[in-house]
Motif scaffolding. Structure first.
Motif: not given
Length: 186
Positions: A29-36, A38-43
């Motif tokens: 789930l974390g990978w899926y959320g990070i992959s969507g 673009r910016y690091a502050e949203r990841q």
């Protein structure tokens, strides 16, 4: 005793598998959320809420599964030890009789070329070996060979000490077809 210990081990194993599955789901789930994003502050929120706890759960699962398997192995070892201890006194009474006497009682002494021990002719370690040679009294006196701990021979058992030409000087490479080789097979 085994069932009491196993009651403590099984929940640890199940907790380990559950933590592993939960950690894997959180990491996905974390990978899926990070992959969507673009910016690091949203990841960062996905990383903090899913991936790090998921990795921690996977590590905890590894510790729990290792501990559970070690405890299961210890339970099995304790059970086997209990069986051995329970069977010990009954078998020990019957084993004490033959164990007190030496295994071999023959007076002929033999050695195997290249070996470090000298044996009685009916010792199980040399019985039936055609390469076994009679022991020369000079070899015994030299201390090159030690007595066999199985048949417990003594230097006084050697009939060659009683009659000086009974045992010819045989080198390790020589044939053992002489009259003394029958003692090793019979």
């Amino acid at each position: 005793m085994r069932t009491a210990r196993l009651r403590n081990v099984r929940p640890v194993l199940w907790a380990g598998w559950a933590a592993l599955a939960t950690g894997a789901v959180l990491c996905v789930l974390g990978w899926y959320g990070i992959s969507g994003e673009r910016y690091a502050e949203r990841q960062l929120p996905y990383l903090a809420s899913c991936t790090v706890p998921g990795a921690a759960l996977i590590i905890a699962a590894a510790v729990l599964l290792t501990h559970g398997r070690n405890a299961l192995a210890a339970t099995r070892v304790e059970e086997l030890y209990g069986l051995l201890v329970a069977a010990g006194p009954e078998d020990a009474a019957s084993a004490d009789g033959p164990a007190a006497a030496p295994v071999a009682v023959s007076g002929d002494l033999l050695m195997v070329p290249g070996g470090t021990l000298w044996h009685r002719a009916d010792c199980p370690l040399v019985a039936g070996k055609p390469e076994a040679l009679p022991v020369d009294s000079r070899v015994l006196a030299g201390g090159d060979l030690a007595p066999c701990p199985i048949c417990e021979p003594t230097a006084s058992d050697d009939p060659a000490d009683e009659s000086p030409g009974a045992s010819p000087d045989v080198s390790p490479g020589a044939s053992s077809d002489g009259p003394s080789s029958g003692a090793a097979t019979g």
